[in-house]
Design a protein around this motif. Structure first.
Motif, PDB file in Angstrom:
ATOM      1  N   ARG A  58       0.831  -1.206   0.000  1.00  0.00           N
ATOM      2  CA  ARG A  58       0.000   0.000   0.000  1.00  0.00           C
ATOM      3  C   ARG A  58       0.867   1.258   0.000  1.00  0.00           C
ATOM      4  O   ARG A  58       0.599   2.222  -0.717  1.00  0.00           O
ATOM      5  N   LEU A  59       1.919   1.259   0.818  1.00  0.00           N
ATOM      6  CA  LEU A  59       2.805   2.419   0.905  1.00  0.00           C
ATOM      7  C   LEU A  59       3.557   2.646  -0.397  1.00  0.00           C
ATOM      8  O   LEU A  59       3.661   3.779  -0.879  1.00  0.00           O
ATOM      9  N   LEU A  60       4.088   1.575  -0.991  1.00  0.00           N
ATOM     10  CA  LEU A  60       4.860   1.737  -2.222  1.00  0.00           C
ATOM     11  C   LEU A  60       3.973   2.123  -3.397  1.00  0.00           C
ATOM     12  O   LEU A  60       4.405   2.890  -4.272  1.00  0.00           O
ATOM     13  N   ARG A  61       2.754   1.635  -3.440  1.00  0.00           N
ATOM     14  CA  ARG A  61       1.835   2.071  -4.497  1.00  0.00           C
ATOM     15  C   ARG A  61       1.607   3.577  -4.421  1.00  0.00           C
ATOM     16  O   ARG A  61       1.650   4.286  -5.432  1.00  0.00           O
ATOM     17  N   GLU A  62       1.410   4.086  -3.221  1.00  0.00           N
ATOM     18  CA  GLU A  62       1.212   5.519  -3.049  1.00  0.00           C
ATOM     19  C   GLU A  62       2.478   6.296  -3.411  1.00  0.00           C
ATOM     20  O   GLU A  62       2.415   7.374  -4.002  1.00  0.00           O
ATOM     21  N   GLN A  63       3.647   5.734  -3.085  1.00  0.00           N
ATOM     22  CA  GLN A  63       4.898   6.410  -3.400  1.00  0.00           C
ATOM     23  C   GLN A  63       5.122   6.471  -4.916  1.00  0.00           C
ATOM     24  O   GLN A  63       5.553   7.498  -5.452  1.00  0.00           O
ATOM     25  N   PHE A  64       4.829   5.388  -5.615  1.00  0.00           N
ATOM     26  CA  PHE A  64       4.938   5.405  -7.074  1.00  0.00           C
ATOM     27  C   PHE A  64       3.947   6.411  -7.667  1.00  0.00           C
ATOM     28  O   PHE A  64       4.291   7.166  -8.588  1.00  0.00           O
ATOM     29  N   ARG A  65       2.716   6.424  -7.165  1.00  0.00           N
ATOM     30  CA  ARG A  65       1.717   7.348  -7.699  1.00  0.00           C
ATOM     31  C   ARG A  65       2.192   8.790  -7.566  1.00  0.00           C
ATOM     32  O   ARG A  65       2.133   9.577  -8.522  1.00  0.00           O
TER      33      ARG A  65
END
Length: 365
Positions: A58-65
């Motif tokens: 969840r955290l990395l998806r937000e960071q990529f976004r």
């Protein structure tokens, strides 16, 4: 010319953002029965259901976004991380999802299973030459040499001081999942803390919506978070690594918001393993040791509510799955080598579920 045509930057970003948005499916909220405590409801927010098996997804998806939206990532940009755990696995997954090359700089102590999972998503692994705590700096140097973008999930976890935190949607998903439950607004939310992102996001939501729910952080041995919270020392450090992957830190990370936390519960590492095993055998949830830490703290709080004669609900965030720990925390030989004996704590959990009695194991003579 050879190879596929390179789409214009706007087209690449739109495609990448679409793929990231399509990945954002809610995770399950699962009930967990405690027969001796019918007045209480315990639920598990199962973040191990993410494709890479942990809340770091969840955290990395937000960071990529965020990196795509602000232009830090474009088509062909190399992505670099300095991490030897679930965050690097999630980083490799999302890099492949949006079509970017990925390299993780790992500490020498990183398990072979982590390297295999990164490579499963077409990521490359480099073993850091400096001490494990310095892999981030090695990753930063590699990104500079290659013209790549460094993903620092600890920095991303800090977020703006008064912002909603870097995990939008987590608290909303939990509360939406409780609609129709006997206690739709829980007494406690319980999470571990690694970067601090999960607790900060939950705490900010509770405060900004003026909910009566209290937030507890479950903290393993050697971690700086419990003494930092208890003492009010924002830069507390132990200098000792956690034996519970994904949570606990030798220093207080910028994302840890003590002001948003009502209680930090220190949990023995053997109790974390016991709770992980008990959750699997009792409820059929194959979660990892960080989830065990949160479950132990949740049971402690449930016992407190029972002693007060209170009714209500508790939700614990299950941050990891069991699969990466087959040769470590689920292996009796590994546990014995680390001096961890979960048996007394498992007996306590079984007795608690059956009778409601909560009493800590006596130390061996």
């Amino acid at each position: 010319m050879t190879g596929d045509p390179v789409p214009p930057p706007g087209a690449w970003a739109a495609r990448a953002l679409g793929r990231l948005a399509a990945d954002a499916a809610p995770t399950p909220l699962r009930p967990l029965r405690l027969p001796a405590l019918p007045e209480l409801e315990l639920h598990v927010k199962d973040e191990s259901a993410h494709p890479t098996g942990s809340i770091k997804h969840r955290l990395l998806r937000e960071q990529f976004r965020a990196a795509v939206e602000d232009g830090a990532l474009a088509g062909g940009t190399p992505v670099v991380m300095g991490s030897g755990g679930a965050a690097a696995v999630a980083g490799a997954y999302f890099a492949r999802l949006v079509g970017l090359p990925f390299t993780a700089v790992l500490p020498r102590t990183a398990p072979a299973a982590v390297r295999a999972r990164i490579e499963r998503y077409d990521g490359r692994c480099r073993i850091g030459e400096l001490p494990p705590a310095a892999v981030l700096e090695e990753a930063r140097a590699l990104a500079e040499r290659t013209g790549g973008h460094l993903l620092d999930h600890f920095a991303a976890a800090a977020g703006p001081p008064d912002g909603p935190g870097p995990l939008p949607g987590l608290a909303e998903e939990i509360l939406a999942g409780l609609r129709g439950a006997r206690h739709p607004v829980p007494e406690w939310l319980v999470a571990g803390a690694g970067t601090g992102a999960t607790a900060a996001s939950l705490g900010h939501h509770l405060r900004s919506h003026r909910l009566p729910t209290r937030l507890a952080v479950a903290d393993p041995e050697n971690s700086a978070y419990f003494p930092a919270w208890a003492s009010g020392c924002a830069d507390y450090a132990t200098g000792m690594p956690s034996r519970i992957p994904g949570i606990g830190r030798p220093r207080t990370e910028p994302g840890f918001r003590a002001d948003l936390i009502d209680l930090v519960v220190p949990v023995p590492d053997a109790a974390s393993v016991a709770a992980m095993r008990w959750l699997h055998t009792t409820a059929g949830l194959a979660c990892g040791p960080a989830t065990g830490t949160a479950l132990w703290a949740a049971c402690h709080l449930a016992a407190r509510l029972r002693s007060e004669g209170a009714r209500g609900g508790l939700v614990l965030v299950a941050g990891d799955g069991a699969e990466p720990y087959r040769t470590t925390h689920l292996d009796p030989g590994w546990l014995a080598a680390k001096g961890l004996d979960p048996a007394p704590y498992e007996a306590l959990l079984e007795r608690f579920a059956r009778t409601g009695e909560w009493a800590w194991p006596r130390p061996a003579d």
